[in-house]
Write a protein that holds these residues in place. Structure first.
Motif, PDB file in Angstrom:
ATOM      1  N   CYS A  52      89.758 -19.498  24.465  1.00 58.46           N
ATOM      2  CA  CYS A  52      90.880 -19.858  23.238  1.00 58.46           C
ATOM      3  C   CYS A  52      91.619 -18.627  23.111  1.00 58.46           C
ATOM      4  O   CYS A  52      91.229 -17.510  23.256  1.00 58.46           O
ATOM      5  N   GLU A  53      93.156 -19.152  22.790  1.00 60.75           N
ATOM      6  CA  GLU A  53      94.130 -18.425  22.689  1.00 60.75           C
ATOM      7  C   GLU A  53      94.512 -18.223  21.359  1.00 60.75           C
ATOM      8  O   GLU A  53      95.350 -17.292  20.966  1.00 60.75           O
ATOM      9  N   ILE A  54      93.782 -18.912  20.326  1.00 58.89           N
ATOM     10  CA  ILE A  54      93.880 -18.962  18.967  1.00 58.89           C
ATOM     11  C   ILE A  54      92.758 -19.155  18.185  1.00 58.89           C
ATOM     12  O   ILE A  54      91.849 -19.889  18.656  1.00 58.89           O
ATOM     13  N   ILE A  55      92.720 -18.200  17.514  1.00 60.61           N
ATOM     14  CA  ILE A  55      91.126 -18.115  16.256  1.00 60.61           C
ATOM     15  C   ILE A  55      91.493 -18.254  15.302  1.00 60.61           C
ATOM     16  O   ILE A  55      92.359 -17.566  14.513  1.00 60.61           O
ATOM     17  N   ILE A  56      90.926 -19.397  14.328  1.00 61.27           N
ATOM     18  CA  ILE A  56      91.068 -19.500  13.050  1.00 61.27           C
ATOM     19  C   ILE A  56      89.753 -19.268  12.279  1.00 61.27           C
ATOM     20  O   ILE A  56      88.603 -20.012  12.713  1.00 61.27           O
ATOM     21  N   CYS A  57      89.575 -18.567  11.355  1.00 57.17           N
ATOM     22  CA  CYS A  57      88.508 -18.431  10.249  1.00 57.17           C
ATOM     23  C   CYS A  57      88.773 -18.903   8.981  1.00 57.17           C
ATOM     24  O   CYS A  57      89.948 -18.562   8.464  1.00 57.17           O
ATOM     25  N   ASN A  58      87.977 -19.804   8.410  1.00 56.21           N
ATOM     26  CA  ASN A  58      88.262 -20.583   7.143  1.00 56.21           C
ATOM     27  C   ASN A  58      87.589 -20.131   5.943  1.00 56.21           C
ATOM     28  O   ASN A  58      87.707 -20.677   4.989  1.00 56.21           O
ATOM     29  N   SER A  59      87.159 -18.726   6.031  1.00 56.96           N
ATOM     30  CA  SER A  59      86.250 -18.196   4.902  1.00 56.96           C
ATOM     31  C   SER A  59      86.677 -16.763   4.468  1.00 56.96           C
ATOM     32  O   SER A  59      86.924 -16.000   5.734  1.00 56.96           O
ATOM     33  N   TYR A  60      87.230 -16.253   3.458  1.00 63.94           N
ATOM     34  CA  TYR A  60      87.365 -14.897   3.062  1.00 63.94           C
ATOM     35  C   TYR A  60      86.385 -14.087   3.716  1.00 63.94           C
ATOM     36  O   TYR A  60      86.738 -12.790   4.176  1.00 63.94           O
ATOM     37  N   ASP A  61      85.082 -14.234   3.698  1.00 61.64           N
ATOM     38  CA  ASP A  61      83.935 -13.421   3.997  1.00 61.64           C
ATOM     39  C   ASP A  61      84.070 -12.939   5.653  1.00 61.64           C
ATOM     40  O   ASP A  61      83.229 -12.027   5.880  1.00 61.64           O
ATOM     41  N   TYR A  62      84.936 -13.512   6.327  1.00 61.27           N
ATOM     42  CA  TYR A  62      85.023 -13.269   7.892  1.00 61.27           C
ATOM     43  C   TYR A  62      85.991 -12.046   8.027  1.00 61.27           C
ATOM     44  O   TYR A  62      86.278 -11.850   9.108  1.00 61.27           O
ATOM     45  N   GLY A  63      86.609 -11.848   6.924  1.00 62.94           N
ATOM     46  CA  GLY A  63      87.755 -10.906   7.087  1.00 62.94           C
ATOM     47  C   GLY A  63      87.603  -9.736   8.012  1.00 62.94           C
ATOM     48  O   GLY A  63      88.414  -9.431   8.902  1.00 62.94           O
ATOM     49  N   GLN A  64      86.691  -8.729   7.567  1.00 66.02           N
ATOM     50  CA  GLN A  64      86.368  -7.521   8.274  1.00 66.02           C
ATOM     51  C   GLN A  64      86.021  -7.743   9.943  1.00 66.02           C
ATOM     52  O   GLN A  64      86.571  -7.051  10.662  1.00 66.02           O
ATOM     53  N   TYR A  65      85.382  -8.831  10.049  1.00 71.74           N
ATOM     54  CA  TYR A  65      84.966  -9.211  11.356  1.00 71.74           C
ATOM     55  C   TYR A  65      86.161  -9.690  11.980  1.00 71.74           C
ATOM     56  O   TYR A  65      86.153  -9.299  13.317  1.00 71.74           O
ATOM     57  N   GLU A  66      86.768 -10.546  11.618  1.00 72.49           N
ATOM     58  CA  GLU A  66      88.223 -10.730  12.543  1.00 72.49           C
ATOM     59  C   GLU A  66      89.050  -9.899  12.665  1.00 72.49           C
ATOM     60  O   GLU A  66      89.717  -9.953  13.789  1.00 72.49           O
ATOM     61  N   LEU A  67      89.082  -8.924  11.638  1.00 73.26           N
ATOM     62  CA  LEU A  67      89.912  -7.949  12.003  1.00 73.26           C
ATOM     63  C   LEU A  67      89.384  -7.105  13.275  1.00 73.26           C
ATOM     64  O   LEU A  67      90.264  -6.552  14.120  1.00 73.26           O
ATOM     65  N   GLU A  68      88.144  -7.072  13.563  1.00 75.06           N
ATOM     66  CA  GLU A  68      87.513  -6.139  14.517  1.00 75.06           C
ATOM     67  C   GLU A  68      87.897  -6.678  15.832  1.00 75.06           C
ATOM     68  O   GLU A  68      88.191  -6.291  16.539  1.00 75.06           O
ATOM     69  N   VAL A  69      87.487  -8.162  15.712  1.00 77.41           N
ATOM     70  CA  VAL A  69      87.996  -8.802  17.070  1.00 77.41           C
ATOM     71  C   VAL A  69      89.281  -8.876  17.232  1.00 77.41           C
ATOM     72  O   VAL A  69      89.519  -8.874  18.548  1.00 77.41           O
ATOM     73  N   ALA A  70      90.250  -8.898  16.219  1.00 75.06           N
ATOM     74  CA  ALA A  70      91.523  -8.969  16.620  1.00 75.06           C
ATOM     75  C   ALA A  70      92.143  -7.716  17.394  1.00 75.06           C
ATOM     76  O   ALA A  70      92.915  -7.807  18.105  1.00 75.06           O
TER      77      ALA A  70
END
Length: 365
Positions: free
Chosen positions: A94-112
């Motif tokens: 996957c070259e693009i990741i989409i998270c659809n909930s506010y509560d994923y925020g800190q974790y998505e920042l970490e992975v990004a």
């Protein structure tokens, strides 16, 4: 002779410009030649009839046109487990990741941060980075329109609003809806109760029933949560209903009027194209009704005659920028002037400062 040289020069310049345009268009067309894998992290399921389904169908509707392969994960925990799932999707290509909930925020920042060559999108997020964009829509504009529907449809002038949490996003919608109601029905009251949940069916059902027990004259119900419990109760009790997230008019044929819905396809198509073109920007997007990211769904035959025409007039004003919902004068439900005549609320205030309610809102504690 000079004229001939000048004309020749102009023609030559036009030819060069034409070649460049052709090359640019060819480049933009070829961006879909290679299949691109997109990972979708969901807090619910793909066919929930609400928030989750709006995202799933939005991205799937772009799949063929943009040559995508959508890989999705349902009911992903909002903890460190979601980091593992995002990383698994990236390992799958996957070259693009989409998270659809506010509560994923800190974790998505970490992975990004860990994967700088992958593009990330966070729905309802608030923190961006070089390769992470956040996005939402000005749903309050559509809430205003559905308020007009409720105000004109109601015979009692008492309208129920089942809301998840007392936060700026939800309060913004309550206020916009009530302004729409009172625009056409100045003495109407919007009774609000807090369910304290986004998705729990039983809790939302209890909150809805308590609201109706306390205010038996309510004849229109709407909701700001991702549960269909309120719609089910409205159908069962014969109360007009206005939905949220997704158009469920085919399910609730007897009482459904319309809905404030998300059209994520409009956002995903545009911004995935930008990713493929190398034009991604890690910023916050808050698009309005003119972008088609938010819509008022088709009216059902249950809507009174004449309402549609009034809504179209208001919708056109919103789309062309002639009007926005929070233009003064606006008073709160304690009689205080909050927005002066001739003024409008800033985006900053609308996003963060709604800890008050407009005139006509009654909160059930």
């Amino acid at each position: 002779m000079k004229k001939i040289v000048l004309v020749a020069g102009v023609i030559f310049s036009l030819i060069i410009i034409g070649i460049l345009l052709i090359r640019t268009n060819s480049k933009n067309t070829n961006i879909t030649k290679k299949k691109t894998k997109v990972g979708l992290i969901m807090n619910s399921v793909k066919d929930d009839g609400t928030w989750g389904q709006s995202h799933f169908e939005g991205i799937k509707n772009c799949e063929e046109e943009l040559n995508l392969e959508v890989i999705y994960a349902e009911e992903v925990p909002k903890n460190e487990e979601c980091v593992k799932i995002m990383e698994e999707l990236i390992k799958e290509g996957c070259e693009i990741i989409i998270c659809n909930s506010y509560d994923y925020g800190q974790y998505e920042l970490e992975v990004a941060e860990k994967y700088p060559d992958v593009y990330f999108f966070h729905a309802s997020g608030v923190k961006e980075s070089k390769n992470l964009a956040t996005y939402f829509g000005r749903m309050y504009q559509v809430r205003y329109l559905t308020g007009i529907v409720a105000g004109l449809q109601s015979e009692s002038g008492e309208i129920g609003y089942v809301a998840a949490f007392d936060i700026p996003e939800v309060n913004r919608g309550i206020n916009a809806f009530t302004l729409g109601v009172r625009e056409v029905n100045p003495k109407a009251v919007v009774h609000v109760c807090w369910s304290g949940t986004w998705i729990d069916y039983d809790i939302t059902s209890d909150a809805t029933n308590k609201l109706l027990e306390k205010h038996p004259a309510i004849d229109v119900l709407t909701v700001h949560s991702d549960s269909l419990a309120t719609m089910d109760i409205a159908e069962e009790k014969g109360i007009w209903s206005i939905g949220y997230d997704y158009d469920n008019s085919d399910t609730y044929t007897n009482t459904y009027l319309t809905a404030a819905v998300w059209n994520w396809e409009a956002f995903y198509r545009e911004h995935i194209k930008r990713c493929l073109q190398g034009k991604f920007q890690g910023k916050h997007y808050w698009d309005g009704i003119e972008s088609d990211i938010v819509r008022i769904s088709k009216f059902t035959p249950n809507v009174k005659k004449g309402i549609s025409e009034k809504v179209v007039v208001a919708k056109n004003k919103l789309e062309n920028g002639e009007f926005d919902v929070f233009y003064g004068p606006i008073y709160d439900n304690e009689g205080n002037l909050r927005v002066s005549e001739g003024e409008s609320m800033t985006d900053e205030a609308m996003l963060n400062d709604f800890n008050w309610f407009v005139e006509g809102v009654q909160i059930d504690e």
